[in-house]
Design a protein around this motif. Structure first.
Motif, PDB file in Angstrom:
ATOM      1  N   UNK A   1       0.831  -1.210   0.000  1.00 33.28           N
ATOM      2  CA  UNK A   1       0.000   0.000   0.000  1.00 33.28           C
ATOM      3  C   UNK A   1       0.865   1.259   0.000  1.00 33.28           C
ATOM      4  N   UNK A   2       1.931   1.264   0.813  1.00 30.77           N
ATOM      5  CA  UNK A   2       2.786   2.457   0.909  1.00 30.77           C
ATOM      6  C   UNK A   2       3.552   2.687  -0.393  1.00 30.77           C
ATOM      7  N   UNK A   3       4.057   1.598  -1.002  1.00 28.72           N
ATOM      8  CA  UNK A   3       4.751   1.737  -2.290  1.00 28.72           C
ATOM      9  C   UNK A   3       3.808   2.321  -3.336  1.00 28.72           C
ATOM     10  N   UNK A   4       2.578   1.789  -3.380  1.00 25.91           N
ATOM     11  CA  UNK A   4       1.598   2.281  -4.357  1.00 25.91           C
ATOM     12  C   UNK A   4       1.311   3.763  -4.150  1.00 25.91           C
ATOM     13  N   UNK A   5       1.117   4.163  -2.881  1.00 19.96           N
ATOM     14  CA  UNK A   5       0.795   5.565  -2.577  1.00 19.96           C
ATOM     15  C   UNK A   5       1.952   6.483  -2.969  1.00 19.96           C
ATOM     16  N   UNK A   6       3.168   6.108  -2.566  1.00 23.82           N
ATOM     17  CA  UNK A   6       4.332   6.934  -2.899  1.00 23.82           C
ATOM     18  C   UNK A   6       4.513   7.047  -4.416  1.00 23.82           C
ATOM     19  N   UNK A   7       4.298   5.934  -5.128  1.00 22.12           N
ATOM     20  CA  UNK A   7       4.479   5.970  -6.583  1.00 22.12           C
ATOM     21  C   UNK A   7       3.458   6.891  -7.244  1.00 22.12           C
ATOM     22  N   UNK A   8       2.215   6.874  -6.739  1.00 15.81           N
ATOM     23  CA  UNK A   8       1.207   7.792  -7.278  1.00 15.81           C
ATOM     24  C   UNK A   8       1.608   9.240  -7.028  1.00 15.81           C
ATOM     25  N   UNK A   9       2.123   9.515  -5.826  1.00 18.32           N
ATOM     26  CA  UNK A   9       2.546  10.887  -5.516  1.00 18.32           C
ATOM     27  C   UNK A   9       3.743  11.296  -6.378  1.00 18.32           C
ATOM     28  N   UNK A  10       4.653  10.339  -6.622  1.00 17.52           N
ATOM     29  CA  UNK A  10       5.824  10.650  -7.448  1.00 17.52           C
ATOM     30  C   UNK A  10       5.413  10.891  -8.905  1.00 17.52           C
ATOM     31  N   UNK A  11       4.476  10.104  -9.376  1.00 13.44           N
ATOM     32  CA  UNK A  11       3.981  10.263 -10.745  1.00 13.44           C
ATOM     33  C   UNK A  11       3.332  11.635 -10.908  1.00 13.44           C
ATOM     34  N   UNK A  12       2.700  12.059  -9.828  1.00 15.92           N
ATOM     35  CA  UNK A  12       1.925  13.294  -9.795  1.00 15.92           C
ATOM     36  C   UNK A  12       2.782  14.501  -9.408  1.00 15.92           C
ATOM     37  N   UNK A  13       4.000  14.235  -8.911  1.00 20.79           N
ATOM     38  CA  UNK A  13       4.892  15.270  -8.363  1.00 20.79           C
ATOM     39  C   UNK A  13       4.213  16.074  -7.248  1.00 20.79           C
ATOM     40  N   UNK A  14       3.462  15.391  -6.384  1.00 12.51           N
ATOM     41  CA  UNK A  14       2.750  16.084  -5.300  1.00 12.51           C
ATOM     42  C   UNK A  14       3.455  15.867  -3.975  1.00 12.51           C
ATOM     43  N   UNK A  15       3.626  16.955  -3.211  1.00  8.39           N
ATOM     44  CA  UNK A  15       4.120  16.781  -1.835  1.00  8.39           C
ATOM     45  C   UNK A  15       3.191  17.426  -0.817  1.00  8.39           C
ATOM     46  N   UNK A  16       2.166  18.144  -1.280  1.00  6.90           N
ATOM     47  CA  UNK A  16       1.215  18.768  -0.335  1.00  6.90           C
ATOM     48  C   UNK A  16      -0.207  18.426  -0.755  1.00  6.90           C
ATOM     49  N   UNK A  17      -1.142  18.603   0.181  1.00  6.34           N
ATOM     50  CA  UNK A  17      -2.550  18.348  -0.123  1.00  6.34           C
ATOM     51  C   UNK A  17      -3.023  19.280  -1.237  1.00  6.34           C
TER      52      UNK A  17
END
Length: 347
Positions: free
Chosen positions: A211-227
């Protein structure tokens, strides 16, 4: 970082963890931890700036202290038992010191203060390694010494970790800090079941890592670090927005998603062992976690940010990141619930 250097450092990290996993000698386990710790620091400082420098220093100091305590516990155990093998630890002081050292390495409460700080200071890819791969080695040692651990100590740490993991993430807008607090809470669930059924801890760890790998990868794909940057996903990448919604609910442990399996089985196992208050407390504090996951899901997939213009589509560059593991990870972190009977047989 140049590819040959990155390959050498990454292979040292992997080798360090593997030495810990496959050793039955305390000194080799300690050496594995040291190799792993010294090799991860350049990974944390991949993007070299003062924040990353500070985060790496905090990580180094905490892990070095934990290594020192671990060696102290190993030596006390050696003096009392006369051998270096990982087996029953007859001396309660040695057992307690080793447990505390491993709790520091994992970031269990009350030794959790470094986790959000370090995760927030490093890039998303380094944070991903920190919150997934770095948990494997300490948990494998705890798994091996689980018969000798003082249950009261571990359950107390687990209860405070679940509480801190829920409470700390409530006011956060930074995604890395939210995932760090989520990690503390998940470590709490694993610590709670460690003494009663260590196999369940491994199941929980596997699902948590996916779950954590999936979440981090989505954020990395999205280049998001904030809400805030995450809330722009709906008109950039609508599919990713819905995937983040599914992953957040799974991390919160809602049925019928994969994240429900470990919570369900851990609560069942604890009640079998005549513990009523602890699983009830953990289930209630899991609602705190669910609240901040729901906040992220709401900001991402359920609201539209106000825009003055008429067009809703945003012009953008195509993301060139190749996330080949993302589809299997998302499937595994949302759709494993039907496998529960098979998993319970394995326990």
């Amino acid at each position: 970082m140049k590819p040959p250097i990155l390959i050498i450092i990454t292979s040292t990290i992997i080798l360090g963890t593997m030495i810990v996993l496959f050793s039955s000698h305390w000194l080799m386990i300690w050496i594995g931890f040291e190799m792993n710790m010294l090799a991860i620091i350049p990974i944390l400082m991949k993007k070299f700036n003062p924040r990353a420098m500070e985060a790496s220093t905090k990580y180094f100091l905490t892990q070095a202290t934990a290594s020192m305590l671990l060696m102290l516990g190993i030596i006390i155990n050696l003096l009392h038992s006369g051998h270096w093998t990982i087996s029953m630890i007859p001396n309660p002081i040695a057992s307690t010191v080793i447990t505390i050292a491993l709790a520091m390495k994992l970031g269990l409460s009350p030794f959790h203060f470094w986790v959000p700080e370090v995760t927030q200071g490093v890039p998303l890819s380094s944070g991903m390694i920190l919150l997934t791969w770095q948990k494997i080695a300490p948990l494998s040692v705890l798994y091996q010494i689980s018969p000798s651990i003082n249950p009261n100590l571990l359950v107390a740490m687990a209860a405070t970790s679940v509480l801190v993991g829920g409470w700390g993430g409530l006011n956060q807008t930074q995604l890395r800090k939210i995932l760090a607090y989520s990690s503390i809470a998940h470590m709490g669930w694993m610590a709670a079941i460690m003494v009663y059924n260590p196999t369940l801890m491994i199941l929980n760890l596997t699902i948590y890592i996916m779950m954590t790998l999936g979440t981090f990868m989505l954020f990395m794909y999205n280049l998001s670090t904030t809400t805030l940057s995450l809330s722009h996903t709906w008109n950039k990448l609508p599919l990713i927005a819905s995937l983040i919604l599914a992953l957040m609910l799974s991390l919160g442990g809602l049925p019928p998603l994969s994240g429900f399996i470990p919570k369900w089985m851990i609560i069942q196992e604890l009640t079998k062992n005549d513990m009523i208050v602890m699983p009830m407390f953990m289930a209630i504090t899991a609602l705190l976690n669910l609240y901040f996951y729901m906040r992220l899901a709401y900001a991402t997939a359920l609201t539209m940010f106000p825009s003055a213009n008429n067009t809703k589509m945003k012009w953008q560059f195509e993301s060139m990141k190749k996330m080949i593991f993302l589809p299997p990870l998302i499937v595994a972190s949302t759709m494993l619930l039907p496998l529960t009977p098979m998993l319970s047989i394995m326990d």
